[in-house]
Enzyme design. Structure first.
Site, mmCIF file in Angstrom:
data_model
loop_
_atom_site.group_PDB
_atom_site.id
_atom_site.type_symbol
_atom_site.label_atom_id
_atom_site.label_comp_id
_atom_site.label_asym_id
_atom_site.label_seq_id
_atom_site.Cartn_x
_atom_site.Cartn_y
_atom_site.Cartn_z
ATOM 1 N N ASP A 1 -12.564 96.831 21.356
ATOM 2 C CA ASP A 1 -11.995 97.637 20.272
ATOM 3 C C ASP A 1 -12.276 99.119 20.505
ATOM 4 O OD1 ASP A 1 -11.583 98.444 17.207
ATOM 5 O OD2 ASP A 1 -10.808 96.414 17.439
ATOM 6 N N ASP A 2 -12.263 99.881 19.448
ATOM 7 C CA ASP A 2 -12.364 101.343 19.470
ATOM 8 C C ASP A 2 -13.615 101.820 20.223
ATOM 9 O OD1 ASP A 2 -12.047 103.947 18.838
ATOM 10 O OD2 ASP A 2 -12.142 103.694 16.665
ATOM 11 N N TRP B 1 -8.042 98.133 22.456
ATOM 12 C CA TRP B 1 -7.621 98.807 21.218
ATOM 13 C C TRP B 1 -7.024 100.179 21.556
ATOM 14 C CZ3 TRP B 1 -8.883 103.519 19.062
ATOM 15 C CH2 TRP B 1 -8.728 103.690 17.673
ATOM 16 N N ARG C 1 -9.794 110.088 8.065
ATOM 17 C CA ARG C 1 -10.693 109.488 9.063
ATOM 18 C C ARG C 1 -10.924 110.466 10.233
ATOM 19 N NH1 ARG C 1 -10.923 104.451 13.188
ATOM 20 N NH2 ARG C 1 -12.893 103.641 12.519
ATOM 21 N N TRP D 1 -2.812 97.682 18.327
ATOM 22 C CA TRP D 1 -2.228 98.999 18.000
ATOM 23 C C TRP D 1 -2.649 99.359 16.582
ATOM 24 C CZ3 TRP D 1 2.218 101.272 20.787
ATOM 25 C CH2 TRP D 1 2.747 102.406 20.162
ATOM 26 N N ASP D 2 -3.578 100.291 16.495
ATOM 27 C CA ASP D 2 -4.132 100.639 15.179
ATOM 28 C C ASP D 2 -3.467 101.898 14.636
ATOM 29 O OD1 ASP D 2 -5.797 100.488 12.996
ATOM 30 O OD2 ASP D 2 -7.671 100.493 14.139
ATOM 31 N N ASN E 1 -4.644 104.543 11.452
ATOM 32 C CA ASN E 1 -5.692 104.578 10.431
ATOM 33 C C ASN E 1 -5.593 105.625 9.338
ATOM 34 O OD1 ASN E 1 -7.626 102.448 10.910
ATOM 35 N ND2 ASN E 1 -7.825 103.334 12.939
ATOM 36 N N CYS F 1 -1.967 96.624 13.645
ATOM 37 C CA CYS F 1 -3.092 96.889 12.753
ATOM 38 C C CYS F 1 -2.876 98.267 12.146
ATOM 39 C CB CYS F 1 -4.377 96.864 13.575
ATOM 40 S SG CYS F 1 -5.850 97.317 12.651
ATOM 41 N N GLY G 1 -6.421 97.557 9.102
ATOM 42 C CA GLY G 1 -6.179 96.248 8.512
ATOM 43 C C GLY G 1 -4.684 96.146 8.271
ATOM 44 N N ASP H 1 -9.136 94.615 6.956
ATOM 45 C CA ASP H 1 -10.492 94.897 7.437
ATOM 46 C C ASP H 1 -11.518 94.122 6.627
ATOM 47 O OD1 ASP H 1 -10.003 96.428 9.579
ATOM 48 O OD2 ASP H 1 -10.551 98.344 8.696
HETATM 49 C C1 DGJ Z 1 -9.531 99.898 11.823
HETATM 50 C C2 DGJ Z 1 -9.237 98.471 12.196
HETATM 51 O O1 DGJ Z 1 -8.689 97.793 11.128
HETATM 52 C C3 DGJ Z 1 -10.532 97.825 12.688
HETATM 53 O O2 DGJ Z 1 -10.303 96.475 12.977
HETATM 54 C C4 DGJ Z 1 -11.022 98.565 13.894
HETATM 55 O O3 DGJ Z 1 -10.127 98.397 14.959
HETATM 56 C C5 DGJ Z 1 -11.210 100.034 13.574
HETATM 57 N N1 DGJ Z 1 -10.041 100.597 12.972
HETATM 58 C C6 DGJ Z 1 -11.566 100.798 14.817
HETATM 59 O O4 DGJ Z 1 -11.612 102.140 14.602
#
Ligand code: DGJ
Length: 767
Positions: free
Chosen positions: A360-361, A405, A437, A471-472, A474, A514, A517, A536
């Site tokens: 992940d990240d 990620w 964020r 693919w996030d 945020n 993603c 979440g 999440d």
């Molecule tokens: C938000 C995602 O929903 C999490 O699962 C995770 O990947 C974090 N971002 C990482 O920054």
């Protein structure tokens, strides 16, 4: 199947019929949408009648029938011509705002590729009705797509300027539908971070309801998916309609119940900061809306949408294919990892039976927190000295697939990319853009930015030989430059262009969607991503209701759910790993905890879970999904009905003393067949019993003392024994009886010890 009979069009799917007419004033009207009608019947009795004129009506044609546009169940509506309900199309332009589109012609085609949007695949017929306003030199096409096998009908519109004067679109919905008011309730879904998919049920009063999203993505705050149901409609019985959009951006849903007893439903792109100018010869195409009808309650409605997503939406290469069991290191390590730690997690994951390892990240730039490096997708050498390719090779060698990620739409101020191209970030001309964020959003309306994103992704995916990407996305969008009058919409078209490129360059790459979440799990995104991170929130109780409500619109095969550590990082609630599995197994299974911290008893439990899952994966991902009870009922039951077997997941809310007799509601079994039933075997942590343990031990044991802690790491008590044979007809009766819950006295094999928020999985196998 689409049939044309006189001036009617009949669209039939396996569960519904839509009858359209162009006989009244050459407008398109919905004469019927509901339960599937028999083929080739006389449809006259369902047609609207216009014998009497309503008082105070504004009549469209004096020399024609005395009909006002207010009176007809129009499939689109423009203002200022006598229809005083909510319009679905508003155009203002050099020639004014009065548009009177009338039927000109139609054709029935194999469904066409959509312009700029993802197109559902599979066979479907499409009805194209062309309307024209000669005076305004404008054309409107209404498209109806019949996904017959799924039980879903799509609707979108294309508006065309045929004249020299500019037209400015202020509003153009994908769908307008008018239904007779039969006392419907509106079921909508609201949410926020780690709390997606809350269900709200409200009677529809004589008001106009409007909801939607204008954060830049589809599913923050309000889903574009909603239901109109009859009051008495339950999960298993009754009539309801469902609506959704194949679109990932800002959207607007409006429901108006007027004083004539008609409910007008409108859904499409949000009108906030949306205006589109059309010059001569230009056209605008809306995203596609979809709708379905069920006479078999909310589950029946869900089955239409599940078939649609599984067969027509998710990328063809992944349609109906088993999804791997994954391990994701996020909650296990967050940003604190290095190659050694990742490799030891990967080894453990492999030993436990995991199939795909996801890093992940935190693997790129110099990202040790969420403050930096988004946009710089070169490996963080301090953490991964052998590079991505080195790591990927080692993970592949273990026999695991490997995935990474990304947050491709984001940029950190502390990044090489921002230093070189601060203009790549979205901003207005007068303010410093707000951070969310600690990051900004890349301006995907800029082709140079899109090219940068595509190249960075292609390079990493190729070099690291990735099998999977997550693919996030945020944050919400702010500070747009409104000189682009449809910025939000163009952003989404830019995103689709990128996704289209990646999908065609790597057709076998498993892409997981993603947005912190589930802030952008929609039909548009699922057209590129065959699964999505649901939320999440990995606390099993909270999660169970998110999954259940999402299940009304999307099948378990697209829902990625993880077993996380015993103490929820979101709610600090403590739950056993087995309970977490009993919830997570409905869909795509993953693990997200520090595997190196597992006690021997937990390792055994996870191994057994994975074995169980592999054995019943097809049922758990692609079985027929039934929700019986939910959250509000203090217990939730979901059944996945597969070929010759079924798995039921039971989740309890708060446990209460003196528990009542409980039965398991189930359905879909063969009445004449016999089934072996059993509960998935689990162990009970002796610590669950606190000092009560002294009732059975020869020596005194201190609650939370050293001894009990040592024992509980290795040994557990056998939970209830529950197995035998049962007739399908008993299972179908909905009265299959469970063992009594622990009620404060006596422990034995016939007692279900669940405690607050506990869960169980039951298995039924045809003999
Ligand atoms: C938000 C995602 O929903 C999490 O699962 C995770 O990947 C974090 N971002 C990482 O920054």
């Amino acid at each position: 199947m689409i049939k044309h009979v006189d001036d009617l069009f009949v669209l039939s799917t396996i569960s519904s019929t839509l009858v359209l007419s162009v006989r009244t004033l050459k407008k398109v009207t919905t004469e019927y949408f509901g339960k599937r009608l028999s083929d080739d019947i006389d449809l006259t009795p369902i047609l609207h009648t216009y014998g009497a004129t309503r008082g105070r009506s504004t009549i469209l044609e004096k020399e024609g029938p005395n009909i006002s546009l207010n009176d007809i169940p129009s499939d689109f509506s423009t203002p200022l011509l006598g229809d005083y309900n909510n319009p679905s199309i508003i155009i203002d332009g050099d020639k004014g705002a009065v548009y009177d589109f009338r039927f000109l012609s139609f054709e029935i085609i194999e469904h066409r590729k959509k312009n700029g949007y993802p197109t559902p695949h599979g066979k479907a017929q499409e009805l194209v009705i062309l309307l024209q306003d000669e005076a305004m030199e404008a054309e409107l096409e209404l498209h109806y797509v019949c996904y017959e096998e799924a039980g879903v009908i799509g609707r979108y519109a294309i508006l065309r300027n045929k004249g020299k004067e500019e037209m400015r679109i202020k509003k153009i919905a994908s769908l307008q539908l008018v239904l007779d008011d039969r006392g419907y309730e509106l079921v909508s879904f609201n949410g926020n971070w780690a709390g997606e998919w809350n269900k709200d049920v409200a009677p529809i009063h004589k008001l106009r309801y409007s909801f939607g999203s204008f954060t830049g993505s589809s599913t923050d705050y309000n889903q574009p998916f909603f239901i109109l149901k009859k009051k008495e409609c339950s999960y298993l019985n009754g009539e309801c309609y469902g609506f959704n959009l194949i679109y990932s951006g800002n959207h607007l849903e409006e429901i108006e119940n007027n004083s004539y007893g008609e409910v007008r439903i409108i859904t499409g792109i949000s009108t906030l900061f949306f205006e589109k100018s059309l010059k001569e010869g230009e056209e605008f195409e809306t995203p596609e809306a979809v709708m379905a009808f069920s006479k078999d309650g909310l589950n029946g409605l869900a089955h239409n949408f599940h078939r649609f997503v599984n067969n027509n939406i998710v990328p063809e290469n992944f349609a109906l294919k088993p999804r791997p069991i994954l391990y994701n290191n996020w909650e296990g390590t967050y940003f604190k990892f290095d190659e050694g730690k990742i490799m030891s997690l990967a080894k453990k994951a492999k030993e436990l039976g995991v199939e795909l390892f996801v890093l992940d990240d935190g693997w790129f730039g110099h990202r040790d927190s969420d403050n930096s490096s988004l946009g710089d997708y070169s490996v963080y050498k301090k953490k991964l000295p052998h590079g991505l390719n080195g790591l990927s090779k080692r993970i592949h060698k273990l026999g695991l697939q490997f995935g990474l990620w990304f947050e491709p739409e984001a940029i950190s101020e502390d990044s090489e990319l921002f230093k070189a191209h601060p203009e790549y970030a979205i901003k207005d001309r007068f303010h410093k853009p707000l951070e969310g964020r600690n990051q900004l959003v890349l301006d995907l309306t800029n082709p140079e930015v899109r090219a940068y994103v595509i190249n960075s992704l292609k390079t990493v995916i190729g070099e690291a030989e990735l099998d999977y990407i997550k693919w996030d996305y945020n944050r919400c969008i702010s500070n747009i430059d409104t000189r682009d009058t449809s910025f939000f919409h163009n952003y989404i078209l830019g995103l689709y262009e990128i996704l289209e490129e990646i999908k065609s360059a790597f057709p076998n790459l498993l892409m997981e969607n993603c947005a912190s979440g589930g802030a952008r799990n929609d039909l548009g995104m699922f057209s590129y991503f065959c699964q999505g991170w649901v939320s999440d929130d990995t606390d099993s109780f909270q999660r169970s209701s998110i999954q259940a409500n999402m299940g009304l619109a999307y099948p378990p095969s697209v829902m990625d759910n993880h077993v996380s550590g015993k103490t929820s990082h979101q709610l600090l609630r403590k739950t056993s790993l087995d309970t977490k599995f009993d919830v997570a197994c409905i869909g795509v299974l993953g693990y997200e905890l520090n595997l190196n911290d597992l006690d021997p008893i937990d390792e055994k439990a996870i191994k057994a879970q994975i074995e169980f899952y592999k054995e019943h994966r097809e049922t758990l991902q692609y079985g027929t999904w039934y929700l019986f009870e939910s959250y509000e009922d203090n217990r939730q039951v979901i059944e996945m009905l597969g070929k010759d077997e079924a798995v039921a997941s039971y989740v309890l809310g708060i446990s209460r003393p003196n528990p009542k007799q409980e039965v398991l509601p189930l359905t879909g079994f063969e009445d004449e067949a016999t089934y072996d039933y059993s509960v998935r075997p689990t162990k009970l942590d002796p610590k669950r019993f606190g000092s009560l343990i002294n009732m059975v031990t020869p020596i005194h044991i201190k609650e939370e003392g050293k001894l009990v802690n040592i024992v509980s790491r290795r040994f557990g008590l056998d939970a209830e024994k529950f197995q035998g044979e049962v007739s399908g007809s008993i299972l179908n009766s909905g009265l299959f009886r469970l063992h009594l819950l622990w009620g404060g006295t006596g422990f034995g094999e016939e007692v279900r010890v669940l405690g607050d928020f506990g869960a169980r999985t039951y298995l039924f196998k045809k003999k």
